[in-house]
Motif scaffolding. Structure first.
Motif, short mmCIF file in Angstrom:
data_model
loop_
_atom_site.label_atom_id
_atom_site.label_comp_id
_atom_site.label_asym_id
_atom_site.label_seq_id
_atom_site.Cartn_x
_atom_site.Cartn_y
_atom_site.Cartn_z
N ALA A 137 0.83 -1.20 0.00
CA ALA A 137 0.00 0.00 0.00
C ALA A 137 0.87 1.26 0.00
O ALA A 137 0.56 2.25 -0.67
N GLU A 138 1.99 1.21 0.74
CA GLU A 138 2.88 2.37 0.78
C GLU A 138 3.61 2.53 -0.55
O GLU A 138 3.78 3.65 -1.04
N LYS A 139 4.02 1.42 -1.15
CA LYS A 139 4.66 1.50 -2.46
C LYS A 139 3.72 2.13 -3.48
O LYS A 139 4.12 3.01 -4.26
N SER A 140 2.46 1.70 -3.48
CA SER A 140 1.48 2.24 -4.42
C SER A 140 1.26 3.74 -4.16
O SER A 140 1.14 4.53 -5.11
N ARG A 141 1.23 4.13 -2.87
CA ARG A 141 1.02 5.54 -2.54
C ARG A 141 2.15 6.41 -3.09
O ARG A 141 1.91 7.48 -3.66
N VAL A 142 3.39 5.94 -2.93
CA VAL A 142 4.54 6.72 -3.40
C VAL A 142 4.53 6.81 -4.92
O VAL A 142 4.82 7.87 -5.49
N ARG A 143 4.17 5.72 -5.60
CA ARG A 143 4.12 5.75 -7.07
C ARG A 143 3.10 6.79 -7.55
O ARG A 143 3.38 7.53 -8.49
N GLN A 144 1.94 6.81 -6.93
CA GLN A 144 0.93 7.76 -7.37
C GLN A 144 1.35 9.18 -7.02
O GLN A 144 1.11 10.12 -7.79
N ALA A 145 1.99 9.36 -5.86
CA ALA A 145 2.48 10.69 -5.49
C ALA A 145 3.52 11.19 -6.48
O ALA A 145 3.55 12.38 -6.83
N PHE A 146 4.35 10.28 -6.98
CA PHE A 146 5.34 10.68 -7.99
C PHE A 146 4.63 11.10 -9.27
O PHE A 146 5.00 12.09 -9.92
N ALA A 147 3.58 10.35 -9.66
CA ALA A 147 2.84 10.69 -10.87
C ALA A 147 2.19 12.07 -10.74
O ALA A 147 2.04 12.79 -11.73
N GLU A 148 1.83 12.45 -9.51
CA GLU A 148 1.22 13.76 -9.28
C GLU A 148 2.26 14.86 -9.08
O GLU A 148 1.89 16.02 -8.91
#
Length: 631
Positions: free
Chosen positions: A193-204
């Protein structure tokens, strides 16, 4: 032993596969039986040929290889020390050779096969070689086994195209017994869940590259398979359900005493399965219609990789079996979802294993009548007899005990009486755009029906540019075409997922329609993938224009563009992007494969040797349920 009555749909699907495969399967079995009748083939080699075959062997081994009294086992490995999943195989040949000797045989390292990582090649030109690496691995396996020196095989591989390629290659020597030897997953790292959060934050644009790299490095941190439930771990689960692993071997971590014991047990076991032993078990007979139905059901129940809608079809064809997407669809309608493993949930494959893993999953599906209990396996018994068990060390010795009768963590793994969903994790979509696959297990119900204007892209780079420019802040169906096997080798398009996730989280209705791949990491976005016919074959996707309204309905199984059929047919088919390249990074070497490959729904394979996989897909047969979006 008494068994639950098979579910009517499982019986009907298996019957129709057998009926449509009758000629090709009979031809295949005749070929392997003819090969088996020749006996240990090295006994027929001329002296010069045979001498070449044991020239490098140790003195004692030379004496054994001169005769045909002891079985010789081929070791075929995908070892390299760059890829975490295959690094553990470095020490396996030595362990396996010793185990085979202890079991009364001898073993030789017959050959290596390439192993590439989609995780490294994502978004790069090398990804256009990825799908076809399966064909190269199959041919490499055949080359390794072609020397007429062997009575059995141990196949060492884990990841995406490697396991299907090894199996396809081994099936061309289907008279030999073969066991797949896994390496196991790496230990758990950064929570998914944390990995996914960081990936989406990078995309934003909220975090930078260093923060993203730190998160990725904490996720993929050591030896073993990546722990999310993509194609690599789907391979392991499917192969075990087919009876080609020893029971419970799939998800034991590498470099542990239990993993070492299972590896050595595989060497001993295959030695007893040869024609020189008392339990001859050729791989071509193990992988029958029952085995492939069991594989599909296990894949569906666990929410596994969409890549297997191609790989299982191609593997079945190599055994003379005509498996089709309509079979997946019919089985999906009656197979409950029993597992939530990232990206379908937050748990990783180690959590699944700890909750009860394969022994519990197989047991539940057997009790529900969804698996063939009498399917033959490499473990010296049927699926029902051996694959409810889990391996343990008892005073240092490997043994098997009954698996748990209840899940130890129902947030990860459940029984049939209380599933996560009443049907399987995959949907087959059909409509005036063709046939496609959708992984539904990670998609919330409110996102499963999308009707929105299309925005058409030639590749994922064009999509990402439009996203970064703020052009997609609306309801949109992204159409990414000319990504099929004939066009550019069908690369995976995972770089689209974080951006689409941002749009969906902003409240927009979004979906992806593509003739490319997304594999087991499709995530929370409704993605109609593997669309067939592809744009390069003048499929309808090549005629979609910006602004056309597309409807994707995962509940009813519909995928259509809301354009009059006559108008759609008269539109010119769009050409590939001017930037598309067929050279560089080895792409020119794969041009013959792109020219020869079949469609995704027939396995996206270049092999036609069994007479299977060459014709168009047919609609669901009469009497077989085809709800849930039959293709």
């Amino acid at each position: 032993m008494t068994h639950t009555r098979l579910h009517d749909t499982v019986t009907a699907v298996t019957r129709r596969i057998a009926e449509r495969s009758a000629v090709s399967r009979a031809d295949y079995l005749a070929r392997i039986h003819e090969a088996a009748a020749q006996g240990p083939t090295r006994g027929g080699l001329a002296c010069s040929n045979l001498a070449h075959g044991f020239a490098a062997a140790e003195p004692g081994a030379k004496d054994l290889l001169r005769g045909t009294l002891k079985p010789n086992i081929a070791i075929v490995s995908a070892y390299n020390d760059m890829l975490s999943a295959h690094k553990p195989f470095e020490t396996f040949p030595r362990q396996l050779k010793q185990a085979v000797i202890e079991a009364g045989g001898i073993a030789q390292f017959a050959g290596g096969v390439p192993a590439m990582c989609d995780g490294i090649t994502q978004g790069r030109a090398g990804m256009e070689l990825s799908l076809f690496s399966r064909e190269v691995i199959a041919m490499s396996t055949a080359i390794a086994l072609s020397h007429d020196m062997f009575d059995g095989a141990l196949l060492l591989g884990v990841c995406d195209k490697i396991v299907p390629g090894l199996v396809i290659g081994a099936l061309s020597f289907g008279h030999l017994p073969a066991i797949l030897v896994p390496a196991g997953p790496m230990t758990s790292g950064l929570p998914n869940a944390e990995k996914s959060r960081v990936r989406q934050a990078f995309a934003e644009g909220k975090v930078g590259r260093e923060e993203l790299l730190d998160a990725e490095a904490a996720s993929y941190h050591g030896e073993g398979t990546c722990t999310f439930y993509g194609t690599a771990n789907s391979n392991q689960l499917v192969v075990e359900a087919m009876g080609l692993h020893l029971p419970g071997a799939s998800f034991v971590n590498p470099n542990t005493p239990l993993r070492d014991a299972l590896t050595e047990a595989a060497g001993r076991q295959v030695t007893g399965l040869t024609a020189l032993g008392d339990d001859y078990t050729p791989i071509g007979e193990v992988l029958d219609e029952r085995a492939f139905v069991n594989a599909v059901v296990a894949l569906l129940a666990s929410g596994g990789s969409t890549n297997h809608t191609m790989h299982l079809v191609a593997m079945a064809a190599a055994a003379g079996i005509d498996l089709r997407w309509e079979d997946f669809s019919a089985l999906s309608a009656v197979t409950p979802s029993l597992a939530t493993i990232y990206p379908n949930g937050s748990a990783d494959i180690n959590h699944f294993h700890a909750a009860g893993g394969m022994a519990f999953l197989v047991g539940e599906l057997l009790d529900a009548g969804l698996l063939h209990p009498d399917a033959r396996t490499v473990a010296g018994g049927t699926l029902a007899e051996r694959y409810r068990e889990e391996p343990v060390l008892d005073d240092g010795s490997l043994t098997w005990r009954p698996g748990p009768t209840d899940s130890l963590d129902k947030s990860v793994l459940r029984g049939v009486a209380d599933p996560f969903a009443p049907d399987g994790g995959l949907r087959m979509l059909t409509g005036n755009l063709g046939n496609a696959v959708l992984k539904v297990s990670a998609i919330k119900p409110e996102h499963r029906v999308v009707r929105a204007p299309a925005r058409v892209f030639a590749d994922q780079a064009d999509f990402l540019t439009a996203f970064q420019n703020g052009e997609l802040n609306r309801d949109v169906v992204a159409v990414v075409r000319h990504q099929g096997p004939s066009a550019n080798g069908m690369p995976e398009l995972h770089k689209l997922v974080p951006a689409l996730g941002v749009l969906q989280d902003a409240g927009h209705a979004v979906a992806l329609v593509t003739d490319g791949r997304m594999s087991g990491a499709s995530g929370k976005i409704p993605a109609a993938i593997h669309l067939t016919p592809e744009a390069a074959d003048a499929g309808p996707i090549a005629r979609v224009e910006d602004g056309d309204v597309i409807e994707l309905d995962a509940e009813s199984g519909a995928l259509r563009v809301l354009v009059d059929d006559a108008e759609l047919a008269t539109r010119p088919a769009a050409a590939p992007a001017a930037s598309a390249r067929e050279t560089g990074t080895g792409r020119e070497l794969f041009a013959p494969l792109r020219a020869a490959v079949g469609p995704a729904d027939r396995g996206a394979t270049v092999f036609r040797g069994c007479g299977v996989g060459t014709g168009p897909g047919a609609g669901p047969d009469a009497g077989v349920p085809a709800t849930g979006g039959a293709a």
